[in-house]
Design a protein around this motif. Structure first.
Motif, mmCIF file in Angstrom:
data_model
loop_
_atom_site.group_PDB
_atom_site.id
_atom_site.type_symbol
_atom_site.label_atom_id
_atom_site.label_comp_id
_atom_site.label_asym_id
_atom_site.label_seq_id
_atom_site.Cartn_x
_atom_site.Cartn_y
_atom_site.Cartn_z
ATOM 1 N N VAL A 52 0.837 -1.194 0.000
ATOM 2 C CA VAL A 52 0.000 0.000 0.000
ATOM 3 C C VAL A 52 0.874 1.247 0.000
ATOM 4 O O VAL A 52 0.613 2.209 -0.721
ATOM 5 N N MET A 53 1.936 1.216 0.794
ATOM 6 C CA MET A 53 2.842 2.364 0.856
ATOM 7 C C MET A 53 3.525 2.588 -0.489
ATOM 8 O O MET A 53 3.645 3.725 -0.947
ATOM 9 N N GLN A 54 3.966 1.518 -1.152
ATOM 10 C CA GLN A 54 4.619 1.645 -2.452
ATOM 11 C C GLN A 54 3.659 2.237 -3.478
ATOM 12 O O GLN A 54 4.030 3.118 -4.250
ATOM 13 N N GLY A 55 2.440 1.747 -3.497
ATOM 14 C CA GLY A 55 1.443 2.276 -4.417
ATOM 15 C C GLY A 55 1.133 3.742 -4.143
ATOM 16 O O GLY A 55 0.976 4.538 -5.069
ATOM 17 N N ALA A 56 1.049 4.097 -2.877
ATOM 18 C CA ALA A 56 0.772 5.486 -2.513
ATOM 19 C C ALA A 56 1.934 6.385 -2.915
ATOM 20 O O ALA A 56 1.726 7.493 -3.408
ATOM 21 N N ARG A 57 3.163 5.916 -2.705
ATOM 22 C CA ARG A 57 4.335 6.706 -3.110
ATOM 23 C C ARG A 57 4.355 6.912 -4.621
ATOM 24 O O ARG A 57 4.591 8.016 -5.099
#
Length: 122
Positions: A52-57
């Motif tokens: 989720v963090m990678q996608g948000a970044r």
């Protein structure tokens, strides 16, 4: 060593402290929303998952940072040309570690189906 009337007391968090901490979380959410920053990429969020963090970044870079860089490049184009008419200035977003990984992931993803031809039997 303790003597006399000293005692060990386990520290506890008061209700007012809990309320303060909850208000800080709410304020952080509001700040992220106002600046257009996904809360997942702020290191202090709770319960983040890596994917989720990678996608948000990636979403943040592609939809907020890249357009801002494009506007800054356009605004400074005249200044760059004044320094050297053959010079070109740009932000190299491809050098960010997340961008090559995203490109590899997109290239390795599913391929579109080949063109289908439908023939009528009538």
């Amino acid at each position: 060593m303790l003597w006399s009337t000293c005692e060990i007391v386990k520290p506890t968090v008061a209700a007012a402290d809990f309320q303060f901490l909850e208000n800080r979380k709410f304020s952080r959410s509001e700040i992220c929303a106002a600046l257009g920053v996904p809360e997942e990429i702020v290191a202090t969020t709770d319960h983040n998952k890596y994917d989720v963090m990678q996608g948000a970044r990636l979403n943040f870079i592609e939809n907020r940072i890249a357009p801002l860089c494009a506007r800054l490049e356009a605004a400074e184009r005249r200044t760059v040309k004044a320094l050297d008419p053959n010079a070109v200035g740009w932000f190299d977003l491809d050098r960010l570690s997340i961008m090559p990984a995203a490109r590899r992931m997109r290239l390795a993803g599913p391929r579109p189906a080949s063109t289908w031809a439908f023939h009528s039997t009538t």
